[in-house]
Design a protein around this motif. Structure first.
Motif, PDB file in Angstrom:
ATOM      1  N   ASP A 173       0.820  -1.206   0.000  1.00 42.96           N
ATOM      2  CA  ASP A 173       0.000   0.000   0.000  1.00 42.96           C
ATOM      3  C   ASP A 173       0.858   1.263   0.000  1.00 42.96           C
ATOM      4  O   ASP A 173       0.588   2.217  -0.733  1.00 42.96           O
ATOM      5  N   GLU A 174       1.878   1.285   0.833  1.00 38.82           N
ATOM      6  CA  GLU A 174       2.685   2.485   0.985  1.00 38.82           C
ATOM      7  C   GLU A 174       3.570   2.760  -0.235  1.00 38.82           C
ATOM      8  O   GLU A 174       4.144   3.849  -0.352  1.00 38.82           O
ATOM      9  N   GLU A 175       3.676   1.805  -1.136  1.00 41.37           N
ATOM     10  CA  GLU A 175       4.465   2.013  -2.354  1.00 41.37           C
ATOM     11  C   GLU A 175       3.657   2.677  -3.457  1.00 41.37           C
ATOM     12  O   GLU A 175       4.214   3.127  -4.461  1.00 41.37           O
ATOM     13  N   ARG A 176       2.349   2.722  -3.292  1.00 39.05           N
ATOM     14  CA  ARG A 176       1.513   3.352  -4.309  1.00 39.05           C
ATOM     15  C   ARG A 176       1.640   4.873  -4.248  1.00 39.05           C
ATOM     16  O   ARG A 176       1.681   5.458  -3.178  1.00 39.05           O
ATOM     17  N   ASP A 177       1.698   5.480  -5.411  1.00 37.73           N
ATOM     18  CA  ASP A 177       1.803   6.933  -5.536  1.00 37.73           C
ATOM     19  C   ASP A 177       0.623   7.383  -6.386  1.00 37.73           C
ATOM     20  O   ASP A 177       0.606   7.161  -7.601  1.00 37.73           O
ATOM     21  N   MET A 178      -0.378   8.014  -5.752  1.00 36.01           N
ATOM     22  CA  MET A 178      -1.614   8.342  -6.458  1.00 36.01           C
ATOM     23  C   MET A 178      -2.007   9.784  -6.173  1.00 36.01           C
ATOM     24  O   MET A 178      -1.757  10.315  -5.094  1.00 36.01           O
ATOM     25  N   PHE A 179      -2.656  10.400  -7.174  1.00 33.52           N
ATOM     26  CA  PHE A 179      -3.093  11.784  -7.002  1.00 33.52           C
ATOM     27  C   PHE A 179      -4.169  12.088  -8.037  1.00 33.52           C
ATOM     28  O   PHE A 179      -4.168  11.534  -9.141  1.00 33.52           O
ATOM     29  N   GLY A 180      -5.076  12.976  -7.678  1.00 35.93           N
ATOM     30  CA  GLY A 180      -6.096  13.435  -8.607  1.00 35.93           C
ATOM     31  C   GLY A 180      -6.307  14.929  -8.457  1.00 35.93           C
ATOM     32  O   GLY A 180      -6.147  15.490  -7.360  1.00 35.93           O
ATOM     33  N   ILE A 181      -6.648  15.592  -9.550  1.00 41.25           N
ATOM     34  CA  ILE A 181      -6.868  17.035  -9.520  1.00 41.25           C
ATOM     35  C   ILE A 181      -7.946  17.395 -10.537  1.00 41.25           C
ATOM     36  O   ILE A 181      -8.069  16.750 -11.585  1.00 41.25           O
ATOM     37  N   THR A 182      -8.747  18.412 -10.225  1.00 40.18           N
ATOM     38  CA  THR A 182      -9.763  18.878 -11.168  1.00 40.18           C
ATOM     39  C   THR A 182      -9.823  20.399 -11.118  1.00 40.18           C
ATOM     40  O   THR A 182      -9.579  21.006 -10.062  1.00 40.18           O
ATOM     41  N   HIS A 183     -10.130  21.004 -12.265  1.00 35.40           N
ATOM     42  CA  HIS A 183     -10.084  22.467 -12.387  1.00 35.40           C
ATOM     43  C   HIS A 183     -11.173  22.888 -13.379  1.00 35.40           C
ATOM     44  O   HIS A 183     -11.381  22.220 -14.399  1.00 35.40           O
ATOM     45  N   PRO A 184     -11.851  24.000 -13.132  1.00 32.80           N
ATOM     46  CA  PRO A 184     -12.906  24.432 -14.061  1.00 32.80           C
ATOM     47  C   PRO A 184     -12.396  24.921 -15.398  1.00 32.80           C
ATOM     48  O   PRO A 184     -13.179  25.044 -16.351  1.00 32.80           O
ATOM     49  N   GLY A 185     -11.088  25.193 -15.500  1.00 37.89           N
ATOM     50  CA  GLY A 185     -10.565  25.764 -16.732  1.00 37.89           C
ATOM     51  C   GLY A 185     -10.751  27.280 -16.735  1.00 37.89           C
ATOM     52  O   GLY A 185     -11.153  27.884 -15.735  1.00 37.89           O
ATOM     53  N   LYS A 186     -10.492  27.904 -17.870  1.00 39.18           N
ATOM     54  CA  LYS A 186     -10.518  29.365 -17.963  1.00 39.18           C
ATOM     55  C   LYS A 186     -11.784  29.921 -18.607  1.00 39.18           C
ATOM     56  O   LYS A 186     -11.955  31.151 -18.655  1.00 39.18           O
TER      57      LYS A 186
END
Length: 296
Positions: free
Chosen positions: A20-33
């Motif tokens: 588990d600790e070896e996993r590298d995960m991320f998510g991001i969201t943005h409305p844009g311009k």
């Protein structure tokens, strides 16, 4: 299971399952311009056979393993269609419906990668179709001519396989340490024309139907496509809405993955590039990797 799958399993059998600790995960969201609101939704989660202890006389050290071994890692991106409240609500409802189904109804993880794999793949399809029914039912209660629909790209990592369910034109990519591969196929009118031979592939990018969906959750038709790839040959899995791929090419995504230092850094750098080029749509990016152990 094909001979290719068997050979792949034999050639990579020495690669252990990442902790588990070896996993590298991320998510991001943005409305844009350009858009006033963000209608995208994403999710990253871990599925376990967890035991929640409310009261006990046992010491804490006796309880550390009650979460159980990780069954699956799930990533999901949903991109609301139409730029209206209906699209926003469809993405939210579809994401919530799928994860509820996964949490309460999907009991076939053990079938992944076995001769009974069809059971697991059908369960994945059923989860997405249940989301489609939920969105359609909600839309029927509204007096709104605008569409209530969403794309969905769902990834489920059940070691050593990653399963992908696709509806619409959000995408899943896999970087295997050497090359970036687009796992999903865009479910658009333009892509269908290319597939049928009616539109030359080199004219796809200029087609006015490039972003017109042929399949969407809550739309007239939802056609989930399920595929899989071997995680033991993978470096990074990326799931994104078309707010990214409208502005950033596959070659540029591959370059960023090659130079990434973390999933968070990768997501943010790709987001920045899409915004620099106009950010005409909501942008959502989910990245996950488990760096493979080096052979001695």
């Amino acid at each position: 299971m094909t001979a290719t799958d068997v050979n792949s399993m034999n050639s990579t059998a020495e690669i252990r399952r990442p902790r588990d600790e070896e996993r590298d995960m991320f998510g991001i969201t943005h409305p844009g311009k350009v858009r006033k609101e963000n209608q995208d939704h994403f999710l990253l989660c871990t599925v376990r056979p967890q035991v929640d202890v409310d009261f006990t006389s046992l010491p804490e050290e006796e309880l550390t393993d009650l979460r159980g071994q990780r069954l699956a890692t799930i990533g999901m991106v949903a991109d609301g269609v139409g730029g209206s409240d209906g699209g926003r609500d469809a993405a939210r409802l579809a994401t919530a419906t799928v994860i509820r189904y996964v949490a309460s109804s999907l009991r076939s993880y053990h079938a992944a990668g076995t001769a009974e794999e069809d059971v697991f793949m059908k369960a994945l399809t059923d989860a997405v179709l249940q989301a489609h029914d939920a969105v359609r039912a909600e839309a029927a209660t509204r007096n709104d001519p605008k569409p209530m629909a969403t794309t969905m790209t769902l990834t489920i990592g059940v070691w050593p396989w990653c399963y992908v369910v696709q509806v619409g034109d959000s995408r899943c990519y896999n970087f295997d340490g050497k090359t970036l591969h687009q796992i999903t196929r865009d479910q658009t009118i333009a892509q269908s024309l290319v597939d049928s031979g009616a539109l030359p592939k080199d004219r796809l990018e200029q087609s006015p139907y490039k972003h017109v969906l042929s399949s969407a959750i809550g739309g007239e038709e939802a056609s989930p496509a399920v595929s899989r790839f071997d995680l033991r040959r993978s470096g990074t899995v990326i799931t994104c809405s078309d707010g990214l791929t409208r502005h950033v090419t596959d070659a540029e995504i591959e370059e960023h993955v090659r130079n990434m230092t973390s999933s968070a850094q990768l997501c943010r750098s790709l987001l920045d590039l899409a915004l620099e080029r106009g950010g005409h749509d909501n942008i959502t990016i989910v990245a996950a990797r488990a760096p493979l152990p080096k052979k001695p």
